[in-house]
Scaffold this active site. Structure first.
Site, PDB file in Angstrom:
ATOM      1  CG  HIS A 244     -33.446  43.102  64.167  1.00 45.71           C
ATOM      2  ND1 HIS A 244     -33.046  44.110  63.119  1.00 45.71           N
ATOM      3  CD2 HIS A 244     -34.153  44.310  65.313  1.00 45.71           C
ATOM      4  CE1 HIS A 244     -33.298  45.377  63.203  1.00 45.71           C
ATOM      5  NE2 HIS A 244     -33.892  45.556  64.667  1.00 45.71           N
TER       6      HIS A 244
ATOM      7  CG  HIS B  58     -38.479  45.481  66.235  1.00 43.87           C
ATOM      8  ND1 HIS B  58     -38.861  46.492  65.255  1.00 43.87           N
ATOM      9  CD2 HIS B  58     -37.090  45.593  66.459  1.00 43.87           C
ATOM     10  CE1 HIS B  58     -37.520  47.119  64.923  1.00 43.87           C
ATOM     11  NE2 HIS B  58     -36.712  46.583  65.556  1.00 43.87           N
ATOM     12  CD  GLU B  59     -35.364  44.259  69.298  1.00 42.90           C
ATOM     13  OE1 GLU B  59     -34.494  44.222  68.442  1.00 42.90           O
ATOM     14  OE2 GLU B  59     -35.935  45.437  69.489  1.00 42.90           O
TER      15      GLU B  59
ATOM     16  CD  GLU C  60     -33.523  48.796  63.795  1.00 42.23           C
ATOM     17  OE1 GLU C  60     -34.697  48.305  63.978  1.00 42.23           O
ATOM     18  OE2 GLU C  60     -32.488  48.488  64.382  1.00 42.23           O
TER      19      GLU C  60
ATOM     20  CE1 TYR D  67     -34.943  52.790  64.748  1.00 45.13           C
ATOM     21  CE2 TYR D  67     -36.089  50.913  65.384  1.00 45.13           C
ATOM     22  CZ  TYR D  67     -34.898  51.692  65.415  1.00 45.13           C
ATOM     23  OH  TYR D  67     -34.164  51.126  66.311  1.00 45.13           O
TER      24      TYR D  67
ATOM     25  CG  ASP E  30     -26.643  56.984  69.962  1.00 47.27           C
ATOM     26  OD1 ASP E  30     -27.282  55.976  69.620  1.00 47.27           O
ATOM     27  OD2 ASP E  30     -26.981  57.658  70.958  1.00 47.27           O
TER      28      ASP E  30
ATOM     29  CD  GLU F 276     -30.775  44.170  66.317  1.00 49.12           C
ATOM     30  OE1 GLU F 276     -31.295  45.054  67.607  1.00 49.12           O
ATOM     31  OE2 GLU F 276     -30.572  44.946  65.408  1.00 49.12           O
TER      32      GLU F 276
HETATM   33  N1  BES Z   1     -31.370  47.544  67.089  1.00 54.82           N
HETATM   34  C1  BES Z   1     -32.309  48.141  67.638  1.00 54.82           C
HETATM   35  C2  BES Z   1     -31.769  48.997  68.933  1.00 54.82           C
HETATM   36  C3  BES Z   1     -30.517  49.976  68.645  1.00 54.82           C
HETATM   37  C4  BES Z   1     -30.743  51.045  67.552  1.00 54.82           C
HETATM   38  C5  BES Z   1     -29.635  49.975  69.500  1.00 54.82           C
HETATM   39  C6  BES Z   1     -29.779  51.559  67.302  1.00 54.82           C
HETATM   40  C7  BES Z   1     -28.441  50.763  69.349  1.00 54.82           C
HETATM   41  C8  BES Z   1     -28.593  51.590  68.100  1.00 54.82           C
HETATM   42  C9  BES Z   1     -33.420  47.494  68.139  1.00 54.82           C
HETATM   43  O1  BES Z   1     -33.967  46.343  67.257  1.00 54.82           O
HETATM   44  C10 BES Z   1     -34.738  48.375  68.297  1.00 54.82           C
HETATM   45  O2  BES Z   1     -35.092  48.856  67.009  1.00 54.82           O
HETATM   46  N2  BES Z   1     -35.311  48.589  69.211  1.00 54.82           N
HETATM   47  C11 BES Z   1     -36.468  49.356  69.522  1.00 54.82           C
HETATM   48  C12 BES Z   1     -37.807  48.637  69.958  1.00 54.82           C
HETATM   49  C13 BES Z   1     -38.598  48.302  68.586  1.00 54.82           C
HETATM   50  C14 BES Z   1     -39.487  47.786  68.830  1.00 54.82           C
HETATM   51  C15 BES Z   1     -38.733  49.618  67.581  1.00 54.82           C
HETATM   52  C16 BES Z   1     -36.336  50.104  70.941  1.00 54.82           C
HETATM   53  O3  BES Z   1     -35.429  49.920  71.413  1.00 54.82           O
HETATM   54  O4  BES Z   1     -37.218  51.230  71.196  1.00 54.82           O
HETATM   55 ZN    ZN Z   2     -34.596  47.306  65.383  1.00 56.33          ZN
END
Ligand code: BES
Ligand code: ZN
Length: 626
Positions: free
Chosen positions: A318, A314-315, A337, A404, A396, A290
């Site tokens: 955010h 989703h993005e 999330e 989520y 991480d 995002e």
């Molecule tokens: N912010 C996240 C990606 C992220 C999370 C990067 C934690 C680094 C650490 C992003 O918004 C996200 O949640 N992406 C999901 C997609 C979404 C549709 C659930 C993904 O990448 O799977």
């Molecule tokens: Zn996200």
């Protein structure tokens, strides 16, 4: 883990006594003020604005230049502390023109090194000259053959959670916000884009200037460089991609403008002016990121039928939950999330209807159940709390589907308990009142006490938020999404298992989500003949939908359906999205034959993966550099 890692950190915990209960029983709350994933001490000296001036060198795989900061020197003390990792500091100069003395702390594997700079009581700004290392974890440098066009190199950053410090010396905490300007010099013929005001065309000299006037945290710093073109979608929206895929990308994401206006109707005005999206090469380790004003997205959501565009919702969501009201701390990641998944599904419901949105919610619930089971089996039940305990760990590690989907489930449970109208009004207010600020789980609980519960004991009991947030597993009061459409899918599977011919199943109008459900619900007992039949009739191996291919390949591994192995091989070599890689490699290493295949494929594939992905796969496979 070194204990020295935290020697410089002071975790100030203080206890608040709130007397919300009518019987005046005091509730005890502990609030973390400091983020243990930064070396910075923002209460002493904090950055307020960044002027970045950098050069991008594709030959050396190096970013070099200066990061100049305006600072708020609150304590008038002797130093300001930054986070750095995988970089060399060359020089630090203060606003009075003098060179500053500075020291780097010991290296920590994921925290990197602190950079302590001696400053004066009146210091208001300083400049840090630096250069990154080729292996900087937040940067992925792609050779031309790893791009769609195969002619030009490509670079993209990924800063969340704590990787911004690998490409900019910075105070890398979600609780520290700053505005920024940037000047970026790239090779002639390439375009540079950032999480800021962006150009729409390649210029002749390769110098690009950016302005981000709203204050953002470091994890939202972003840069992409490549042979990139722009296509508008609506007045405020558009898509960037390599020219080879721009037509497909522009078609796939044509709903962007509608999503933006729909989101605004729900929770208030969009505060970032433009909303654009860039489609990155397939090694991008996430589905989406995002970055403000410019979402970064994987090309694996281009399915050709707009069926995976909930990712854009989703993005975009955010832009409120996360970018406007930001988790103060990675332990509060669910505030980013969980709220975003909830908001994403509300946008999807408004645009595509309840039946459609409930399919997505049901798939998410299945993920929640699976993730809860996995973490519990691995004796990581504490990672199923919404409020995480990531201190001393790589953030991480603890960022799972729980934030989520359990986060979503809690907000859905609140909506169900108080009614949508009241809940929407609350959320709109929440985003407005807390805009451009950080939020802890405890502050959120206080906010609900003041604005929702208002001393109503029975409501507090019904909401049951403490259990949801501080306890393991899935509470019994969860409102499980129900999908009639999915029930029909299950009925069809059992009809088939009871003798009905596959080709006779009424699958003609199925959405890709019904297919996903179909594949997830396949019996464990499938025979090779059945696998063959499924493939012949439904062409799963040839599906252009990455979600379906990934599920199908997982089944292929499980049932040793060798026909699909060439597809598996090329999928794993080309796609670097971690969410797909982990289940596939996990399935492979369950047998000796699969383990050998996994290693053979990984040897070829690993150079294509981003550090976020290869770190996870390395660990899974017990990979050692050869
Ligand atoms: N912010 C996240 C990606 C992220 C999370 C990067 C934690 C680094 C650490 C992003 O918004 C996200 O949640 N992406 C999901 C997609 C979404 C549709 C659930 C993904 O990448 O799977
Ligand atoms: Zn996200």
């Amino acid at each position: 883990m070194h204990t020295s890692r935290f020697s410089a950190l002071i975790l100030i915990a203080f206890t608040l006594y709130a007397c919300h209960s009518p019987n005046n029983k005091k509730t005890e709350k502990t609030m973390e003020i400091n983020d243990t994933h930064t070396y910075a001490k923002p209460n002493d000296a904090v950055i307020t604005h960044l002027d970045l001036n950098i050069q991008i060198d594709f030959n050396q795989h190096q970013i070099s230049g200066t990061a100049s900061y305006q600072i708020d020197h609150k304590s008038k003390g002797k130093e300001i502390i930054f986070d750095t990792r995988d970089m060399d500091i060359l020089d630090v100069v203060l606003d009075d023109g003098t060179k500053a003395t500075w020291t780097l702390g010991d290296a920590d594997e994921f925290m990197g090194k602190s950079l302590s700079i001696s400053i004066k009581p009146l210091t208001k700004s300083l400049s840090i000259t630096y250069k990154t290392h080729p292996e900087a974890a937040g940067l992925q440098w792609l050779d031309p053959q790893q791009t769609a066009g195969k002619k030009h190199p490509f670079l993209f950053t990924q800063s969340e959670a704590i990787l911004a410090r690998t490409w900019i010396p910075i105070q890398d905490s979600p609780g520290i916000r700053f505005s920024y300007n940037a000047k970026v010099q790239v090779p002639k013929g390439l375009l540079a884009l950032m999480s800021a005001s962006n150009p729409q065309k390649i210029n002749t000299d390769g110098e690009y200037n950016f302005v981000m006037k709203q204050p953002i945290p470091a994890y939202l710093m972003a840069l992409a460089v490549g042979n990139i073109v722009f296509r508008p979608e609506g007045l405020r929206t558009g898509v960037y991609a390599e020219p080879e895929i721009i037509d497909k990308a522009a078609w796939e994401f044509a709903e962007m403008e509608d999503m933006l206006t729909t989101a605004e109707k729900l929770y208030g005005p969009y505060r970032w002016e433009r909303y654009d999206l860039i489609v990155l090469p397939p090694s991008f380790p996430f589905g989406g990121m995002e970055n403000p004003r410019l979402t970064f997205a994987t090309p694996t959501v281009i399915a050709g039928d707009r069926s995976l565009t909930a990712l854009v919702a989703h993005e975009l969501a955010h832009s409120w939950s996360g970018n406007l009201v930001t988790n103060a701390n990675w332990n509060d990641f669910w505030l980013n999330e969980g709220f975003t998944v909830y908001f994403e599904r509300r946008i999807t419901e408004a645009l595509k209807g309840k039946t459609y949105a409930e399919m997505l919610a049901q798939l998410g619930y299945q993920d929640l159940v699976a993730e809860t089971k996995r973490l519990t089996q691995e004796e990581k039940a504490a990672d199923t709390h919404l409020k995480l305990q990531l201190d001393g760990r790589d953030p991480d590690d603890g960022m799972t589907d729980i934030a989520y989907e359990k986060g979503y489930a809690l907000l859905r449970h609140i909506e169900k308990s108080i009614g949508r109208e009241k809940w929407d009004a609350f959320l709109k207010n929440y985003f407005n009142t807390n805009a451009f600020q950080s939020m802890t789980t405890e502050a959120f609980l206080d906010y609900t006490e003041d604005n929702l519960i208002k001393g109503n004991d029975s409501l507090r009991k019904v909401l049951n938020m403490k259990q949801w947030i501080y306890e393991a597993g899935i509470p019994d009061d969860i409102d499980i999404p129900h999908s009639d459409v999915f029930e029909k899918v299950e009925q069809n599977i059992s009809d088939w298992q009871n003798g009905k011919a596959l080709g006779e199943l009424p699958t003609g109008n199925w959405t890709s989500h019904e297919w996903q459900h179909f594949l997830r619900k396949m019996p464990d007992t499938l025979t090779l003949q059945e696998m063959q039949q499924l493939d012949e009739i439904f062409h799963f191996s040839k599906s252009g939908n990455s979600e379906i291919v990934a599920l199908w390949l997982e089944l292929a591994i499980k049932h040793d359906y060798e026909t699909a192995y060439p597809v598996l091989d090329s999928f794993l070599v080309n796609v670097g999205r971690r969410k797909f890689l982990i289940p596939l490699y996990t399935a492979l290493i369950k047998t000796e034959k699969g383990k050998k295949m996994a290693m053979d494929i990984y040897r070829k594939a690993r150079p294509n993966y981003h550090s976020v992905s290869y770190n996870s796969v390395d660990e899974l496979l017990g990979w050692k550099a050869e």
